[in-house]
Design a protein around this motif. Structure first.
Motif, PDB file in Angstrom:
ATOM      1  N   PRO A  90      31.515  44.113  44.212  1.00  0.00           N
ATOM      2  CA  PRO A  90      32.217  45.342  43.810  1.00  0.00           C
ATOM      3  C   PRO A  90      33.723  45.157  43.699  1.00  0.00           C
ATOM      4  CG  PRO A  90      30.584  45.842  45.472  1.00  0.00           C
ATOM      5  CD  PRO A  90      30.617  44.346  45.336  1.00  0.00           C
ATOM      6  N   TRP A  91      34.330  44.373  44.592  1.00  0.00           N
ATOM      7  CA  TRP A  91      35.784  44.180  44.530  1.00  0.00           C
ATOM      8  C   TRP A  91      36.197  43.281  43.368  1.00  0.00           C
ATOM      9  CZ3 TRP A  91      32.699  42.595  48.580  1.00  0.00           C
ATOM     10  CH2 TRP A  91      32.455  41.229  48.677  1.00  0.00           C
ATOM     11  N   GLU A  92      35.233  42.583  42.771  1.00  0.00           N
ATOM     12  CA  GLU A  92      35.534  41.769  41.611  1.00  0.00           C
ATOM     13  C   GLU A  92      35.445  42.581  40.309  1.00  0.00           C
ATOM     14  OE1 GLU A  92      33.933  37.434  43.161  1.00  0.00           O
ATOM     15  OE2 GLU A  92      32.489  38.815  42.254  1.00  0.00           O
ATOM     16  N   GLY A  94      35.953  46.085  40.228  1.00  0.00           N
ATOM     17  CA  GLY A  94      36.693  47.347  40.291  1.00  0.00           C
ATOM     18  C   GLY A  94      35.806  48.527  40.637  1.00  0.00           C
ATOM     19  N   ALA A  96      34.582  49.318  43.444  1.00  0.00           N
ATOM     20  CA  ALA A  96      34.994  49.898  44.724  1.00  0.00           C
ATOM     21  C   ALA A  96      36.100  50.927  44.506  1.00  0.00           C
ATOM     22  CB  ALA A  96      35.444  48.811  45.687  1.00  0.00           C
ATOM     23  N   LYS A  97      36.989  50.683  43.563  1.00  0.00           N
ATOM     24  CA  LYS A  97      38.087  51.626  43.299  1.00  0.00           C
ATOM     25  C   LYS A  97      37.575  52.912  42.664  1.00  0.00           C
ATOM     26  CE  LYS A  97      41.559  48.037  42.781  1.00  0.00           C
ATOM     27  NZ  LYS A  97      42.437  47.332  41.873  1.00  0.00           N
ATOM     28  N   SER A 100      36.382  55.525  45.227  1.00  0.00           N
ATOM     29  CA  SER A 100      37.377  56.136  46.125  1.00  0.00           C
ATOM     30  C   SER A 100      37.887  57.451  45.609  1.00  0.00           C
ATOM     31  CB  SER A 100      38.559  55.190  46.314  1.00  0.00           C
ATOM     32  OG  SER A 100      38.118  54.002  46.893  1.00  0.00           O
TER      33      SER A 100
END
Length: 100
Positions: A90-92, A94, A96-97, A100
């Protein structure tokens, strides 16, 4: 009416800093337990973990042979695991963003 009260066999006492007590009390409250029950359960669980790490595993010669064949034999790919490792984290991506 008399109550049968089970007395503790071995009392245990310890001195802890206020910060440790605050953390323990908060966690015990979240679990709906008393401080004593929470600490006893945590200590017993930690002791069991240590014992499980140090207790030798015993098996028959035939069982050991089967175990060694399983861990040294050819690998068998698991399609679901292969797919999981192909996906981007997910952090690769985006993702995760976006949550939020």
């Amino acid at each position: 009416m008399p109550r049968n009260v089970r007395h503790k066999d071995h009392p245990l006492s310890m001195r802890l800093p206020d910060a440790d007590i605050a953390i323990i009390d908060r966690a015990a409250t979240l679990r709906g337990r008393s401080r004593t029950d929470f600490v006893r359960e945590a200590a017993v669980r930690a002791a069991e973990d240590v014992l499980m790490e140090t207790i030798p595993i015993r098996m028959s010669p035939a069982g050991f042979k089967a175990f060694m064949a399983a861990v040294t034999g050819p690998i068998t790919p698991v399609p679901e695991m292969q797919e999981l490792f192909r996906r981007a984290a997910p952090w690769e991506t985006g993702a995760a963003k976006k949550r939020s």
